[in-house]
Design a protein around this motif. Structure first.
Motif, mmCIF file in Angstrom:
data_model
loop_
_atom_site.group_PDB
_atom_site.id
_atom_site.type_symbol
_atom_site.label_atom_id
_atom_site.label_comp_id
_atom_site.label_asym_id
_atom_site.label_seq_id
_atom_site.Cartn_x
_atom_site.Cartn_y
_atom_site.Cartn_z
ATOM 1 N N VAL B 20 7.317 -5.181 -28.128
ATOM 2 C CA VAL B 20 7.015 -3.820 -27.679
ATOM 3 C C VAL B 20 8.300 -3.036 -27.444
ATOM 4 O O VAL B 20 8.409 -1.861 -27.777
ATOM 5 C CB VAL B 20 6.175 -3.867 -26.377
ATOM 6 C CG1 VAL B 20 6.123 -2.499 -25.746
ATOM 7 C CG2 VAL B 20 4.788 -4.377 -26.679
ATOM 8 N N VAL B 21 9.304 -3.699 -26.890
ATOM 9 C CA VAL B 21 10.561 -3.016 -26.588
ATOM 10 C C VAL B 21 11.278 -2.615 -27.869
ATOM 11 O O VAL B 21 11.877 -1.545 -27.957
ATOM 12 C CB VAL B 21 11.460 -3.907 -25.716
ATOM 13 C CG1 VAL B 21 12.882 -3.376 -25.688
ATOM 14 C CG2 VAL B 21 10.920 -4.002 -24.309
ATOM 15 N N TYR B 22 11.214 -3.459 -28.884
ATOM 16 C CA TYR B 22 12.032 -3.195 -30.058
ATOM 17 C C TYR B 22 11.354 -2.427 -31.180
ATOM 18 O O TYR B 22 12.034 -1.944 -32.076
ATOM 19 C CB TYR B 22 12.632 -4.506 -30.587
ATOM 20 C CG TYR B 22 13.894 -4.848 -29.845
ATOM 21 C CD1 TYR B 22 13.877 -5.631 -28.705
ATOM 22 C CD2 TYR B 22 15.097 -4.307 -30.253
ATOM 23 C CE1 TYR B 22 15.030 -5.890 -28.004
ATOM 24 C CE2 TYR B 22 16.263 -4.561 -29.561
ATOM 25 C CZ TYR B 22 16.225 -5.344 -28.434
ATOM 26 O OH TYR B 22 17.367 -5.589 -27.733
ATOM 27 N N VAL B 23 10.029 -2.313 -31.133
ATOM 28 C CA VAL B 23 9.379 -1.547 -32.206
ATOM 29 C C VAL B 23 9.874 -0.108 -32.276
ATOM 30 O O VAL B 23 10.251 0.368 -33.354
ATOM 31 C CB VAL B 23 7.838 -1.605 -32.065
ATOM 32 C CG1 VAL B 23 7.183 -0.466 -32.815
ATOM 33 C CG2 VAL B 23 7.314 -2.919 -32.593
ATOM 34 N N PRO B 24 9.907 0.630 -31.151
ATOM 35 C CA PRO B 24 10.434 2.000 -31.264
ATOM 36 C C PRO B 24 11.874 2.034 -31.751
ATOM 37 O O PRO B 24 12.259 2.941 -32.489
ATOM 38 C CB PRO B 24 10.325 2.542 -29.834
ATOM 39 C CG PRO B 24 9.281 1.715 -29.193
ATOM 40 C CD PRO B 24 9.426 0.357 -29.795
ATOM 41 N N LEU B 25 12.672 1.052 -31.341
ATOM 42 C CA LEU B 25 14.060 1.046 -31.801
ATOM 43 C C LEU B 25 14.125 0.786 -33.296
ATOM 44 O O LEU B 25 14.931 1.374 -34.013
ATOM 45 C CB LEU B 25 14.853 -0.021 -31.052
ATOM 46 C CG LEU B 25 15.050 0.266 -29.567
ATOM 47 C CD1 LEU B 25 15.894 -0.826 -28.935
ATOM 48 C CD2 LEU B 25 15.719 1.602 -29.371
ATOM 49 N N LEU B 27 11.898 1.659 -35.321
ATOM 50 C CA LEU B 27 11.480 2.923 -35.915
ATOM 51 C C LEU B 27 12.656 3.885 -36.019
ATOM 52 O O LEU B 27 12.827 4.592 -37.012
ATOM 53 C CB LEU B 27 10.376 3.542 -35.053
ATOM 54 C CG LEU B 27 9.544 4.644 -35.708
ATOM 55 C CD1 LEU B 27 8.816 4.078 -36.902
ATOM 56 C CD2 LEU B 27 8.552 5.200 -34.703
ATOM 57 N N VAL B 28 13.480 3.904 -34.968
ATOM 58 C CA VAL B 28 14.663 4.765 -34.991
ATOM 59 C C VAL B 28 15.561 4.380 -36.160
ATOM 60 O O VAL B 28 16.040 5.236 -36.902
ATOM 61 C CB VAL B 28 15.433 4.651 -33.660
ATOM 62 C CG1 VAL B 28 16.791 5.289 -33.785
ATOM 63 C CG2 VAL B 28 14.654 5.298 -32.539
ATOM 64 N N THR B 38 11.237 15.002 -41.265
ATOM 65 C CA THR B 38 10.407 15.077 -40.065
ATOM 66 C C THR B 38 9.680 13.771 -39.790
ATOM 67 O O THR B 38 8.757 13.713 -39.017
ATOM 68 C CB THR B 38 9.383 16.215 -40.171
ATOM 69 O OG1 THR B 38 8.846 16.211 -41.486
ATOM 70 C CG2 THR B 38 10.040 17.540 -39.895
ATOM 71 N N PHE B 39 10.119 12.684 -40.431
ATOM 72 C CA PHE B 39 9.707 11.326 -40.045
ATOM 73 C C PHE B 39 8.219 11.103 -40.053
ATOM 74 O O PHE B 39 7.670 10.558 -39.111
ATOM 75 C CB PHE B 39 10.222 10.985 -38.640
ATOM 76 C CG PHE B 39 11.655 11.315 -38.449
ATOM 77 C CD1 PHE B 39 12.092 11.901 -37.287
ATOM 78 C CD2 PHE B 39 12.593 11.057 -39.429
ATOM 79 C CE1 PHE B 39 13.412 12.205 -37.102
ATOM 80 C CE2 PHE B 39 13.927 11.360 -39.253
ATOM 81 C CZ PHE B 39 14.320 11.947 -38.073
ATOM 82 N N THR B 40 7.566 11.529 -41.090
ATOM 83 C CA THR B 40 6.160 11.152 -41.152
ATOM 84 C C THR B 40 6.099 9.668 -41.500
ATOM 85 O O THR B 40 7.003 9.103 -42.092
ATOM 86 C CB THR B 40 5.417 11.960 -42.220
ATOM 87 O OG1 THR B 40 6.276 12.074 -43.362
ATOM 88 C CG2 THR B 40 5.091 13.343 -41.720
ATOM 89 N N TRP B 41 4.984 9.062 -41.093
ATOM 90 C CA TRP B 41 4.835 7.620 -41.321
ATOM 91 C C TRP B 41 3.798 7.394 -42.404
ATOM 92 O O TRP B 41 2.748 8.017 -42.371
ATOM 93 C CB TRP B 41 4.411 6.940 -40.017
ATOM 94 C CG TRP B 41 4.274 5.470 -40.151
ATOM 95 C CD1 TRP B 41 3.137 4.780 -40.395
ATOM 96 C CD2 TRP B 41 5.324 4.508 -40.111
ATOM 97 N NE1 TRP B 41 3.408 3.429 -40.486
ATOM 98 C CE2 TRP B 41 4.752 3.255 -40.324
ATOM 99 C CE3 TRP B 41 6.697 4.598 -39.923
ATOM 100 C CZ2 TRP B 41 5.503 2.085 -40.349
ATOM 101 C CZ3 TRP B 41 7.438 3.441 -39.953
ATOM 102 C CH2 TRP B 41 6.835 2.204 -40.161
ATOM 103 N N VAL B 236 20.865 12.225 -35.765
ATOM 104 C CA VAL B 236 20.705 11.750 -34.391
ATOM 105 C C VAL B 236 20.219 10.311 -34.382
ATOM 106 O O VAL B 236 20.689 9.475 -33.599
ATOM 107 C CB VAL B 236 19.710 12.664 -33.636
ATOM 108 C CG1 VAL B 236 19.294 12.028 -32.339
ATOM 109 C CG2 VAL B 236 20.326 14.018 -33.397
ATOM 110 N N ALA B 240 22.006 7.027 -32.744
ATOM 111 C CA ALA B 240 21.334 6.144 -31.791
ATOM 112 C C ALA B 240 21.354 4.704 -32.281
ATOM 113 O O ALA B 240 21.593 3.767 -31.509
ATOM 114 C CB ALA B 240 19.897 6.608 -31.576
ATOM 115 N N VAL B 244 23.050 1.443 -30.321
ATOM 116 C CA VAL B 244 22.363 0.220 -29.916
ATOM 117 C C VAL B 244 23.119 -0.997 -30.418
ATOM 118 O O VAL B 244 23.385 -1.949 -29.672
ATOM 119 C CB VAL B 244 20.921 0.200 -30.456
ATOM 120 C CG1 VAL B 244 20.277 -1.141 -30.176
ATOM 121 C CG2 VAL B 244 20.111 1.301 -29.823
#
Lengths: 405, 269, 299
Positions: B20-25, B27-28, B38-41, B236, B240, B244
């Motif tokens: 859970v912690v690393y999924v958004p990262l 994604l970044v 605009t980062f559509t998935w 950006v 980021a 990390v």
């Protein structure tokens, strides 16, 4: 446990310092408002000297602008009229965008900026507070080419003295995604009474001034409320507008003040319909979002923007240079095309082409007067009523917080 | 000890939380390669273009440099003040001690926006000072003191007063004792505290927004201003992602240093 | 919980030294404390005091200038207009929810790190937990915005299960805030659990308790101060947050957004200051309440 002196010493120091600070706070001046009293055009602006002549360029200018007014190529390398200015005058331009007139007023008060593009709902507040200086229009190169119906208007002048240089004007439009919104809307009702069709996907401008949009809709659809001017609302009319907005709130995805946030929301489909500026529609279309922007049949609120010079400008000569430059025909045409507005300098039409000028009614005073330009609501009713007290901007601000919930 | 089944359950939960912690990262990182601005998935294509742009981005570089400068200076000030406070409070038990502790914790316990507008009001209205580099440093140092202070206090408690008393008995003055006995023992705690303070200052956005002048753009401010801009948002993400990955180094160092403290503390029990 | 410090030794005259500092313990304490207290007192307390004073002033809502007229109008407005109370309670509720979620998520991983993992695994896990802190808070919030958006990751992953993204709003805000502050909860709990001696586990086992009972009746009470210490961060950070709310919160308003809007847009610093006292009071009460649990030593 006995409390000895040494244990109290740090406490004592703390209290002493805090007390000193409080006294100091009381004594420091925090900007007096003694001279200017708000009221219709009858307020007296503070006496701020007007620049008599241009001096040497300072090499720098801090510009506070609506997004899209001072493009320097960082958003789109092809869109840049700031760099030519820098080369021409040697003034390095430092541009800061703001999202609402309130932000602009707040930022100018810091004294960190030299020049600001202020809409009508900020201009008089800035003048009254002594934050901007009167403009010496003889120092503006192409001032004579600016459309006459923009000069010496109620929002940019006091007692015949101009406080700024007109930049351009336009209306707030209704933008919608052509694939999600069918049939194509023609009325503001699409975001008010029919908003539930797009539940959770409607967007609106995040500023108390948006109440005027609701008032405009009520003016056309509920004439028995007696609204004659969307910025002159007595308490009952304000309540009606607030009620309409609270209903709309149920269907709102998010409010926007950052124009790029709206672009992104329309691109992903989190918002499908709502208030916009032409520039947003154009940027979104550039991002391949299927959007269209229209002027609904009830008419619209809008803005007539004026470049004003700060009373505390650190670089006044570069500031005047900027105001001169941005009102020349070529930059005017560039801004007008990028942002999607009517330029103040009619000569820009020669560069944009007649079709553009016709579409934006650049020289059409009759059309321009139909737009309800952003104006700060005050207690003295702007529609001329003397038998009622109208709500002022403070009331609108509080109402807006209530609307958002 | 904890039985096998519980250990397995804990292992599973840990893995879930880490995912859970690393999924958004993740994604970044993926978005930093995304063709679509605009980062559509899901991402329609991958490209190295943004990494190239980021490498040349002068805005990002200046912001990074400014953030490092601010963090270094703020950490230095916090170190000084934290050591002083920690030394002062360790042996005396007095009513004021709790007050002082509270005061040190307050900048970080109160919401950032309160600290931000209070300092902004103080600088601009009360003192008439223009916002700039120093105001940021002052603000950051204020809420960084607590990290140094806590570490110093914990370490001083652990080592006890005996060594310093011995040093005093042998005739060393206060400063000499501090220089030759206390400070060496505090070093790793100070470093751990300093690293944490540096990290706090480096990523701080809320208080910084209110205390930075219009010309000063720390990295978080630069990120905030570019977050929604179509041409800059992917850059950006690149910044980021780099942060990390690079951050593993100082964290590892901090772990090594305080790791000795931790095992020592466990042994002392 | 901190071990009680040994009382200061009886003052025996140090041989052959005329150091003023050496002689007076109180003076030394005072001098050592002076710089930090002066700094905090001036930079911080005075600023807070000035802010409070500002909340008692009025604002000319036309010019936006502050009028130094003493008035309780701001507080009256806070009290009388119901929307501010709604927002305040909503914020406190979300902050509490975020704290609980984080505590529940953080405890197992902290326990694993402290008691089950090998020393090398422990070190790796600490690094793994700390690294996300260095990815800018803004970028993480923005990543969640992408995940919550229409057709974003949550929609894509949840489609086979019939789960739809909640979109931007309070749910998204809670989830995002819980995510952002999780490391701040994991670390204090981990530090606190490390201090729990292994022997206690064995003793509890010898007395016949299963793992779960041991956890519930031995470990949890001892780790409680650490949990509370972590909660100070999550609670305080959530109470004042306005950025994550703006990014994923849709149209929702929290205390932070109202304060920010009043400072930035509405130029109404007095009112913003008045509203800002709400989270300050809440946090001070919270700090006072948790002081007795000894959590403050665990920060």
């Amino acid at each position: 446990m006995t409390i000895t002196r040494r244990k109290l010493r740090p406490l004592g120091a703390l209290l002493g310092v805090a007390a000193l600070a409080l006294v100091a706070a009381c004594g420091t001046s925090a900007g007096s408002s003694g001279t200017a009293t708000p009221g219709a055009q009858g307020f007296t602006p503070p006496d701020i000297p007007m620049q008599k002549s241009l001096g040497k360029m300072e090499g720098k200018v801090n510009i506070l602008a609506w997004p899209g007014y001072a493009e320097d190529g960082s958003n789109d390398p092809k869109v840049d009229w700031v760099t030519p200015f820098e080369k021409q005058t040697g003034c390095q331009a430092n541009v800061k965008y703001f999202g609402t007139s309130d932000e602009a007023v707040n930022l100018i008060k810091t004294g960190d900026y030299d020049v600001v593009s202020a809409s009508g709902d900020a201009t008089l507040r800035l003048i009254a507070a002594g934050d901007v200086a009167p403009v010496n229009t003889s120092l503006i190169k192409d001032y004579s080419e600016i459309e006459p119906f923009l000069k010496k208007r109620a929002w940019n002048s006091v007692n015949g003295q101009m406080y700024g240089v007109p930049h351009g004007w336009g209306a707030n439009l209704l933008m919608y995604r052509t694939d999600d919104v069918k049939p194509a809307p023609t009325s503001w009702g699409a975001v008010f009474t029919d908003a539930s069709k797009y539940h959770g996907k409607v967007t609106a401008y995040d500023s108390p001034i948006y109440i005027a949009d609701a008032a405009l809709y009520l003016m056309k659809t509920q004439p028995d409320l007696g609204i004659k001017n969307p910025y002159a609302l007595d308490q009952e009319q304000l309540d009606a507008a607030v009620s309409l907005l609270k209903d709309q709130r149920q269907n709102i995805s998010e409010y926007w003040s950052d124009y790029l946030k709206e672009v992104q929301a329309f691109k992903t489909g989190d918002s499908v319909i709502g208030t916009t500026w032409e520039v947003i529609a154009q940027v979104a279309a550039g991002e391949k979002a299927p959007v269209k922007a229209i002027l609904p049949k009830e008419g619209a609120t809008g803005w007539s923007d004026t470049w004003m010079i700060s009373a505390h400008a650190a670089h006044p000569n570069c500031a005047y240079a900027w105001m001169s430059y941005i009102t020349e025909p070529k930059p005017q045409s560039e801004v007008a095309e990028y942002f999607g507005e009517a330029p103040a300098n009619g000569q820009a039409c020669k560069i944009t082409g007649a079709a553009f000028c016709k579409a934006y009614h650049v020289t059409d005073q009759a059309f321009s007067d139909k737009i309800w330009y952003w104006t700060t609501p005050i207690s003295q009713c702007l529609d001329g009523r003397t038998n009622a007290t109208c709500t002022n901007y403070g009331d609108w601000t509080q109402a807006w917080t209530e609307v958002k919930g | 000890m904890i039985d096998r089944r519980s250990r397995a359950a804990l292992r599973l939960l840990t893995a879930v939380v880490l995912v859970v912690v690393y999924v958004p990262l993740a994604l970044v990182v993926i978005n930093s390669f995304n063709v679509d601005r605009t980062f559509t998935w899901p991402p329609s294509g991958l490209t190295l273009h943004w990494w190239k742009v980021a490498a040349h981005s002068s805005g990002a570089r200046h912001a990074l440099l400014l953030s490092v400068e601010v963090a270094l200076l703020a950490t230095a000030v916090a170190l000084l003040l934290g050591i002083l406070a920690g030394l002062a409070l360790r042996r005396t038990r007095f009513f004021g001690r709790n007050v002082v502790s509270l005061l040190i914790i307050l900048p970080i316990a109160l919401p950032g926006i309160v600290t931000g507008i209070a300092l902004n009001n103080a600088f601009r209205t009360m003192l008439g000072v223009e916002l700039g580099f120093l105001t940021i440093v002052i603000a950051h140092a204020t809420f960084c003191i607590v990290t140094v202070f806590n570490n110093v206090q914990a370490r001083l408690q652990r080592i006890g007063p005996s060594l310093e008393q011995a040093s005093a008995d042998l005739g060393a003055g206060s400063f000499t004792t501090f220089r030759l006995v206390t400070f060496p023992m505090l070093r790793s705690a100070l470093l751990a505290g300093a690293l944490l303070a540096f990290g706090l200052s480096f990523d701080e956005i809320v208080v910084t927004t209110f205390t930075a002048g219009p010309q000063e753009q720390t990295l978080p401010i630069w990120i905030f201003q570019n977050l929604f801009r179509p041409n800059q948002a992917p850059v950006v993400n690149v910044v980021a992602a780099v942060l990390v990955l690079v951050s593993a180094i100082p964290i590892y160092l901090a772990q090594r240093l305080s790791g000795d403290v931790v095992s020592g503390a466990a042994a002392a029990h | 919980m901190s071990a009680p410090t040994a009382p200061a030794p009886a003052r025996a005259p140090e041989p052959g030294r005329a150091s003023l500092l050496g002689r007076s313990e109180g003076l030394r304490t005072g001098l050592l404390l002076l710089p930090p207290m002066l700094w905090l007192g001036v930079a911080y307390l005075a600023a807070l005091g000035a802010l409070f004073v500002t909340s008692l002033w009025a604002q000319n809502d036309f010019t936006g200038d502050i009028e130094r007229v003493w008035t309780l109008d701001n507080y009256r407005q806070l009290w009388e207009v119901p929307v501010y109370r709604t927002i305040a309670f909503r914020t406190i509720g979300i902050a509490a929810l975020v704290t609980v979620i984080d505590a529940v998520l953080a405890f197992p991983i902290a326990l694993y790190m402290a008691k089950v993992a090998s020393p090398r695994g422990r070190r790796l896990l600490v690094i793994a937990v700390l690294m996300p802190l260095w990815a800018s808070y803004l970028v993480k919030a923005y990543a969640w915005r992408g995940m919550f958006s229409e057709g974003g990751l949550i929609d894509a992953v949840g489609k086979p299960f019939g789960i739809q993204s909640p979109g931007y709003g309070l749910t998204a805000t809670t989830i995002t805030l819980a995510y952002l502050w999780l490391p701040y909860m994991i670390l204090p709990i981990y530090a606190g659990l490390e201090r729990v001696p292994d022997s206690l586990f064995e003793a509890s086992g010898d007395l016949g308790a299963g793992s779960f009972t041991t956890l519930r009746r031995v470990v949890l009470p001892m780790a409680f101060p650490a949990v509370v210490a972590g909660s100070i961060f999550t609670f305080s950070l959530s109470l004042g947050d306005y950025i994550a709310v703006t990014i994923v919160g849709g149209a929702g308003q929290l205390i932070g957004t109202v304060v920010y809007a009043n400072v930035g847009s509405a130029n109404n610093l007095p009112f913003a200051a008045a509203f800002a006292t709400v989270p300050v009071v809440v946090m001070l009460l919270y700090l006072a309440a948790v002081r007795r649990t000894g959590a403050l030593e665990n920060l």
